[in-house]
Write a protein that holds these residues in place. Structure first.
Motif, mmCIF file in Angstrom:
data_model
loop_
_atom_site.group_PDB
_atom_site.id
_atom_site.type_symbol
_atom_site.label_atom_id
_atom_site.label_comp_id
_atom_site.label_asym_id
_atom_site.label_seq_id
_atom_site.Cartn_x
_atom_site.Cartn_y
_atom_site.Cartn_z
ATOM 1 N N ALA A 178 -3.185 -8.712 -10.609
ATOM 2 C CA ALA A 178 -2.605 -8.967 -9.293
ATOM 3 C C ALA A 178 -3.649 -9.528 -8.337
ATOM 4 C CB ALA A 178 -1.996 -7.686 -8.728
ATOM 5 N N ARG A 179 -4.863 -9.031 -8.418
ATOM 6 C CA ARG A 179 -5.924 -9.556 -7.550
ATOM 7 C C ARG A 179 -6.263 -10.998 -7.914
ATOM 8 N NH1 ARG A 179 -11.020 -5.740 -6.720
ATOM 9 N NH2 ARG A 179 -11.604 -7.631 -5.570
ATOM 10 N N VAL A 180 -6.286 -11.297 -9.204
ATOM 11 C CA VAL A 180 -6.593 -12.668 -9.629
ATOM 12 C C VAL A 180 -5.505 -13.627 -9.163
ATOM 13 C CG1 VAL A 180 -6.888 -14.194 -11.626
ATOM 14 C CG2 VAL A 180 -7.987 -11.942 -11.599
ATOM 15 N N THR A 181 -4.248 -13.271 -9.386
ATOM 16 C CA THR A 181 -3.167 -14.180 -8.998
ATOM 17 C C THR A 181 -3.033 -14.281 -7.483
ATOM 18 O OG1 THR A 181 -1.541 -12.394 -9.248
ATOM 19 C CG2 THR A 181 -1.903 -13.829 -11.143
ATOM 20 N N ALA A 182 -3.394 -13.220 -6.768
ATOM 21 C CA ALA A 182 -3.327 -13.255 -5.307
ATOM 22 C C ALA A 182 -4.379 -14.180 -4.709
ATOM 23 C CB ALA A 182 -3.493 -11.846 -4.737
ATOM 24 N N ALA A 183 -5.373 -14.571 -5.505
ATOM 25 C CA ALA A 183 -6.414 -15.466 -5.000
ATOM 26 C C ALA A 183 -5.876 -16.867 -4.754
ATOM 27 C CB ALA A 183 -7.582 -15.528 -5.985
ATOM 28 N N ALA A 184 -4.693 -17.179 -5.282
ATOM 29 C CA ALA A 184 -4.068 -18.479 -5.039
ATOM 30 C C ALA A 184 -3.284 -18.412 -3.731
ATOM 31 C CB ALA A 184 -3.137 -18.840 -6.188
ATOM 32 N N PRO A 185 -3.695 -19.136 -2.715
ATOM 33 C CA PRO A 185 -3.017 -19.032 -1.414
ATOM 34 C C PRO A 185 -1.666 -19.733 -1.422
ATOM 35 C CG PRO A 185 -4.711 -20.717 -1.340
ATOM 36 C CD PRO A 185 -4.824 -20.076 -2.690
ATOM 37 N N ALA A 186 -0.745 -19.245 -0.584
ATOM 38 C CA ALA A 186 0.545 -19.909 -0.393
ATOM 39 C C ALA A 186 0.303 -21.310 0.187
ATOM 40 C CB ALA A 186 1.404 -19.078 0.552
ATOM 41 N N PRO A 187 1.167 -22.291 -0.121
ATOM 42 C CA PRO A 187 2.456 -22.166 -0.814
ATOM 43 C C PRO A 187 2.364 -22.252 -2.332
ATOM 44 C CG PRO A 187 2.201 -24.404 -0.062
ATOM 45 C CD PRO A 187 0.973 -23.658 0.422
ATOM 46 N N LEU A 188 1.150 -22.262 -2.895
ATOM 47 C CA LEU A 188 1.039 -22.244 -4.346
ATOM 48 C C LEU A 188 1.580 -20.932 -4.889
ATOM 49 C CD1 LEU A 188 -2.515 -23.780 -4.593
ATOM 50 C CD2 LEU A 188 -0.405 -24.880 -5.314
ATOM 51 N N VAL A 189 2.093 -20.972 -6.102
ATOM 52 C CA VAL A 189 2.681 -19.802 -6.742
ATOM 53 C C VAL A 189 1.894 -19.507 -8.002
ATOM 54 C CG1 VAL A 189 4.753 -18.831 -7.792
ATOM 55 C CG2 VAL A 189 4.957 -20.399 -5.847
ATOM 56 N N SER A 190 1.527 -18.245 -8.192
ATOM 57 C CA SER A 190 0.818 -17.856 -9.402
ATOM 58 C C SER A 190 1.451 -16.598 -9.962
ATOM 59 C CB SER A 190 -0.667 -17.625 -9.120
ATOM 60 O OG SER A 190 -0.831 -16.591 -8.171
ATOM 61 N N GLY A 191 1.155 -16.306 -11.217
ATOM 62 C CA GLY A 191 1.699 -15.121 -11.852
ATOM 63 C C GLY A 191 0.932 -14.786 -13.099
ATOM 64 N N ALA A 192 1.306 -13.684 -13.734
ATOM 65 C CA ALA A 192 0.623 -13.203 -14.928
ATOM 66 C C ALA A 192 1.616 -13.008 -16.056
ATOM 67 C CB ALA A 192 -0.107 -11.891 -14.636
ATOM 68 N N ILE A 193 1.151 -13.236 -17.279
ATOM 69 C CA ILE A 193 1.929 -13.007 -18.494
ATOM 70 C C ILE A 193 1.266 -11.846 -19.218
ATOM 71 C CG2 ILE A 193 2.745 -13.998 -20.670
ATOM 72 C CD1 ILE A 193 2.336 -16.766 -19.351
ATOM 73 N N ILE A 194 1.932 -10.696 -19.255
ATOM 74 C CA ILE A 194 1.287 -9.509 -19.811
ATOM 75 C C ILE A 194 2.149 -8.770 -20.836
ATOM 76 C CG2 ILE A 194 -0.248 -9.085 -17.860
ATOM 77 C CD1 ILE A 194 1.757 -7.100 -16.758
ATOM 78 N N THR A 195 3.469 -8.975 -20.846
ATOM 79 C CA THR A 195 4.287 -8.252 -21.814
ATOM 80 C C THR A 195 4.045 -8.829 -23.205
ATOM 81 O OG1 THR A 195 6.152 -9.744 -21.429
ATOM 82 C CG2 THR A 195 6.057 -7.735 -20.104
ATOM 83 N N PRO A 196 4.017 -7.976 -24.241
ATOM 84 C CA PRO A 196 3.641 -8.435 -25.586
ATOM 85 C C PRO A 196 4.445 -9.623 -26.085
ATOM 86 C CG PRO A 196 3.662 -6.043 -25.508
ATOM 87 C CD PRO A 196 4.210 -6.512 -24.190
ATOM 88 N N GLY A 197 5.755 -9.601 -25.878
ATOM 89 C CA GLY A 197 6.575 -10.702 -26.353
ATOM 90 C C GLY A 197 6.244 -12.012 -25.672
ATOM 91 N N ASP A 198 6.035 -11.971 -24.348
ATOM 92 C CA ASP A 198 5.706 -13.184 -23.611
ATOM 93 C C ASP A 198 4.308 -13.689 -23.970
ATOM 94 O OD1 ASP A 198 8.150 -13.165 -22.361
ATOM 95 O OD2 ASP A 198 7.434 -12.147 -20.561
ATOM 96 N N VAL A 199 3.366 -12.767 -24.173
ATOM 97 C CA VAL A 199 2.019 -13.169 -24.587
ATOM 98 C C VAL A 199 2.080 -13.841 -25.951
ATOM 99 C CG1 VAL A 199 -0.257 -12.321 -25.289
ATOM 100 C CG2 VAL A 199 0.801 -11.466 -23.192
ATOM 101 N N ALA A 200 2.825 -13.244 -26.897
ATOM 102 C CA ALA A 200 2.928 -13.807 -28.234
ATOM 103 C C ALA A 200 3.550 -15.204 -28.202
ATOM 104 C CB ALA A 200 3.753 -12.883 -29.124
#
Length: 379
Positions: A178-200
């Motif tokens: 969350a801290r890493v993705t929050a480093a992207a200022p608005a209006p840019l959008v960022s997110g993380a992929i962490i669930t096993p199925g999505d990572v795979a």
């Protein structure tokens, strides 16, 4: 007798993986000298700021940055069109991201010196469909007591792109991501992929994308021509994709790691690289991504700046990061995987994904070569 499997096992154990991000000096040239006390002895604050900006992440380590020093307080910044990637990055989008990362590190360094960096992007218009001789930005540095130092500046000399296998036993926490993705200022959008199925699924797309890049003749040749094998080549060029260490020297001497072999989709060198990086991407506990509201040059610059901040934030948390953006490349043979990647992460042709990055924990590697400040300032 050393077999293909023996060599692959040695590469996977770290012989090549560590070498990909590092280099050693040869002769009188130290290819990582720019990382040590950048700007030391510089009386012109612009040169001190630029000495930090050239440490920014950038595609294929092309370092595509040129500046004019106008008057006493202005920097005119251009993309070096002699250092583009026409095969893997036909619209120069990824090169533009690298220009954005350069501007972010420039701004962090300016703040560290109590300077306000007023930037005018694309003062002569946005170049389309490719970059040209028009400036990316005009920057004026002005002393300002209201300017505060940004703590991310302290991470610049620690920052790197780490291409090794990440620790799957201790993945990044949700709070860290969350801290890493929050480093992207608005209006840019960022997110993380962490669930096993999505990572795979992301790993699978990434593996196919790397293989596609390595087996497409034009992109394979472009990367082969930018690969520096051994300490002498690395010190000579101080850019590109660095391969070093005893194993790489041995493979080069045997002709296995020649440019002809690296550009041949059916060669041992190509198949070895696909195997090795397949193992590397499988050792990925999470991904982070970044997109904007459109695909303008201004948004690409903003995305590059945001990625630099995400990289520095990850560094501050003890995390390693590596762009895995093969399927975001826009050459024709990647089109199907490009569309698959964009769809998987909710992007669109008008607001595409700008960055896809693997993230995790790993031991720091060597620093990447840099050409030095003088190479980026036009006389």
């Amino acid at each position: 007798m050393t077999t293909r499997r023996n060599i692959l096992e040695l590469l996977a154990a770290g012989g090549a993986a560590g070498a990909l991000s590092g280099c050693a000096s040869a002769g009188d040239v130290d290819p990582v000298a720019a990382w040590r006390n950048p700007g030391a002895g510089e009386k012109d604050p612009r040169r001190w700021v630029l000495a930090h900006a050239i440490l920014a992440p950038n595609p294929h380590n092309r370092q595509p940055w040129l500046v004019d020093l106008a008057g006493t307080d202005e920097i005119v910044f251009y993309a070096d069109t002699s250092r583009l990637l026409p095969a893997t990055d036909p619209p120069n989008r990824q090169i533009t991201l690298g220009c954005g990362a350069f501007l972010e590190l420039l701004n962090l360094a300016a703040c560290e010196r109590g300077l306000r960096a007023d930037m005018t992007l694309w003062p002569e218009g946005e170049p389309q469909p490719v970059l040209d001789q028009r400036p990316v930005a005009r920057i004026r540095l002005t002393p300002d007591p209201a300017v505060a130092a940004d703590p991310l500046f302290q991470q610049i000399l620690k920052r790197q792109t780490n291409r090794v296998a990440f620790d799957l036993k201790t993945p990044p926490t949700a709070a860290e991501l969350a801290r890493v993705t929050a480093a992207a200022p608005a209006p840019l959008v960022s997110g993380a992929i962490i669930t096993p199925g999505d990572v795979a699924r992301t790993i699978d797309i990434g593996q196919r994308g790397f293989a596609r890049e390595m087996t497409t003749p034009a992109t394979a040749l472009e990367s082969a021509n930018l690969t520096r094998v051994g300490a002498k080549e690395i010190a000579l060029h101080r850019d590109g994709i660095s391969l070093q260490g005893p194993m790489m020297e041995m493979l080069a001497a045997a002709g296995i790691m020649s440019r002809e072999a690296m550009a041949d989709p059916d060669s041992f060198a190509t198949k070895s690289a696909i195997d090795m990086f397949g193992k590397t991407i499988k050792a990925t506990p999470a991904f982070v991504w970044l997109k904007g509201s459109d695909n303008s040059r201004a948004t690409q610059i903003a995305a590059g700046r945001a990625y630099a901040r995400m990289n520095l934030t990850a560094t501050s948390l003890g995390l390693s990061i590596q762009p895995w953006s093969m399927t975001l490349q826009e050459f024709p043979q990647m089109a199907a995987l490009y569309a698959e990647t964009q769809t998987a992460l909710g992007a669109s042709p008008t607001a595409p994904l700008q960055m896809l990055v693997r993230i995790g924990r790993a031991k720091p590697g060597p620093q990447s070569p840099r050409r030095g400040l003088a190479e980026h300032i036009r006389a």
